[in-house]
Design an enzyme around this catalytic site. Structure first.
Site, PDB file in Angstrom:
ATOM      1  N   GLU A 196       0.835  -1.197   0.000  1.00 42.36           N
ATOM      2  CA  GLU A 196       0.000   0.000   0.000  1.00 42.36           C
ATOM      3  C   GLU A 196       0.875   1.254   0.000  1.00 42.36           C
ATOM      4  O   GLU A 196       1.952   1.256   0.598  1.00 42.36           O
ATOM      5  CB  GLU A 196      -0.894   0.003   1.257  1.00 42.36           C
TER       6      GLU A 196
ATOM      7  N   GLU B 101      -9.764   5.594   3.073  1.00 42.39           N
ATOM      8  CA  GLU B 101     -10.111   4.786   4.243  1.00 42.39           C
ATOM      9  C   GLU B 101     -10.080   5.682   5.474  1.00 42.39           C
ATOM     10  O   GLU B 101      -9.202   6.537   5.594  1.00 42.39           O
ATOM     11  CB  GLU B 101      -9.097   3.638   4.415  1.00 42.39           C
TER      12      GLU B 101
END
Length: 415
Positions: A219, A330
């Site tokens: 990520e 997120e």
């Protein structure tokens, strides 16, 4: 005599109680001493001896550490590792210069610490970890790690899994093929965080395997995380795990894994400038790809900075290829007092507000089996609660595949 006996027994009991109390106090003191020692050892592992140190305007200390002394080389498998100073292949061909040139001219985004200096050749910039940073974590072991199961799973039909542990997402995704990398240009904002144990981030996920205990993930993007950094600055970050966030992996260089080769960009350092509502817009471009020759996963920031790589041995599924790519936002929703958090995602505004108001990802691309960057096919969109955070896909000549995403969290439709 009986009176003397009871006094004697009381004295014995009292002495035993005092002994117990002093044992407990000694135990506590021993525990504190052990914690201090563990903290000292951990700090020593993370903060390598620098060649030079630079104080950033935001209070960070950036240590310029010799490239061969970085935390990656604490990994037992990397003891005799020869650092790969450049990838053999860049998407679209052999690694040269031409294919790294940016297609669109946008205002340049740098890092705040650059204002006060740069790191010399053969060193890498590492944000120094402070005692306070580590002490904010739930334990020394958990410092620098994401909580288990914080992953958007658009394929899950189980409503309990969709909002597991209060993580919420607004993402675009592709799955069903073999992927060897992904790219995006990501609009940079500074979302407001309601409380320090929450965060807001915008990133690319490169995923391998199922969403079980053995999930592999790489990520990268930007995040605001008061718990991790001690402030509300927008910072560049990376993350990796090979067991669904259980025991492996970490943010940035906070464990051995990612090998950095670049002396100009510091993981975890503040990004500057950032976008303003109805004002100037800034974005960063991130590319992650698998070098077909060596098999390592490389990361590039902007058009000029190849930052380093995750060695393929760190992973099981990603040692071959990714099975899913996700792009998006997120947040942590800890539902204080039973109410949805007001922690913002992206700009804190809903996608329908559009450019200079809502946050975007543009030119989203995947790397295919022929090492070509191309537009993804069959892009899906996913969010757990569209009245809190939403996502809208689009397509244009200038921006290729893009989407707007984000939202304010708690509002009249998201109680």
């Amino acid at each position: 005599m009986a009176a003397h006996g009871s006094v004697g027994r009381s004295l014995v009991a009292l002495m035993a109680l005092m002994a117990c109390l002093s044992c407990a106090a000694a135990g506590r003191a021993g525990g504190v001493a052990r914690q201090r020692l563990e903290l000292r050892r951990h700090m020593k592992r993370l903060n390598k001896t620098p060649v030079k140190s630079i104080k950033s305007p935001d209070g960070d200390i950036i240590d310029c550490v010799h490239v061969s002394h970085q935390p990656a080389f604490d990994h037992p498998f990397l003891k005799n590792h020869t650092i790969q100073m450049r990838p053999a292949y860049h998407p679209e061909g052999l690694f040269g210069g031409n294919e790294v040139v940016s297609q669109t001219k946008t205002p340049s985004v740098a890092q705040l610490w650059h204002q006060n200096g740069r790191c010399p050749e053969d060193t890498i910039p590492i944000r120094r970890t402070t005692r306070e940073d580590v002490l904010r974590a739930s334990s020394v072991k958990r410092y620098g790690r994401k909580k288990h199961r914080s992953l958007p799973n658009p394929l899950s039909v189980d409503p309990d899994l969709l909002n597991e542990r209060g993580h919420q997402h607004a993402i675009a995704y592709v799955e069903g093929d073999k992927y060897y990398g992904a790219k995006a240009t990501i609009n940079v904002w500074q979302p407001k965080i309601q409380q320090s144990n929450e965060f807001s981030l915008s990133q690319i996920w490169i995923l391998g395997g199922s969403f079980g205990e053995d999930l592999n993930s790489i990520e990268a993007g930007w995040q605001v995380s008061p718990d991790l950094y001690g402030d509300n600055n927008t910072r560049l970050f990376t993350y990796w795990t090979s067991d669904a966030y259980q025991a492996t992996g970490c943010y940035n260089l906070l464990c051995s894994g990612f090998i950095q080769i670049n002396n100009e960009i510091a993981m975890g350092a503040s990004i500057s400038p950032i976008s303003n509502y109805e004002g100037s817009q800034y974005d960063i471009s991130i590319l992650i790809w698998k070098d077909p020759k060596e098999g390592n996963w490389w990361m590039q920031f902007g058009s000029a900075y190849v930052l380093g790589y995750w060695p393929s041995f760190l992973f099981s599924y990603l040692a071959d290829s990714a099975t899913m790519i996700e792009w998006g936002g997120e947040v942590v929703n800890s539902e204080l007092d039973g109410e949805h958090t007001s922690t913002e995602m992206g700009s804190g505004h809903f996608p329908e507000e559009g450019f200079s108001k809502a946050s975007y990802f543009r030119n989203i691309q995947i790397v295919d089996g022929s090492n070509n960057l191309r537009a993804p096919e069959g892009v899906g969109a996913f969010t757990e609660q569209s009245n809190c955070y939403d996502v809208q896909n689009g397509n244009s000549n200038a921006w290729g595949q893009y989407f707007y995403y984000g939202g304010p969290g708690r509002n009249s439709n998201c109680p």
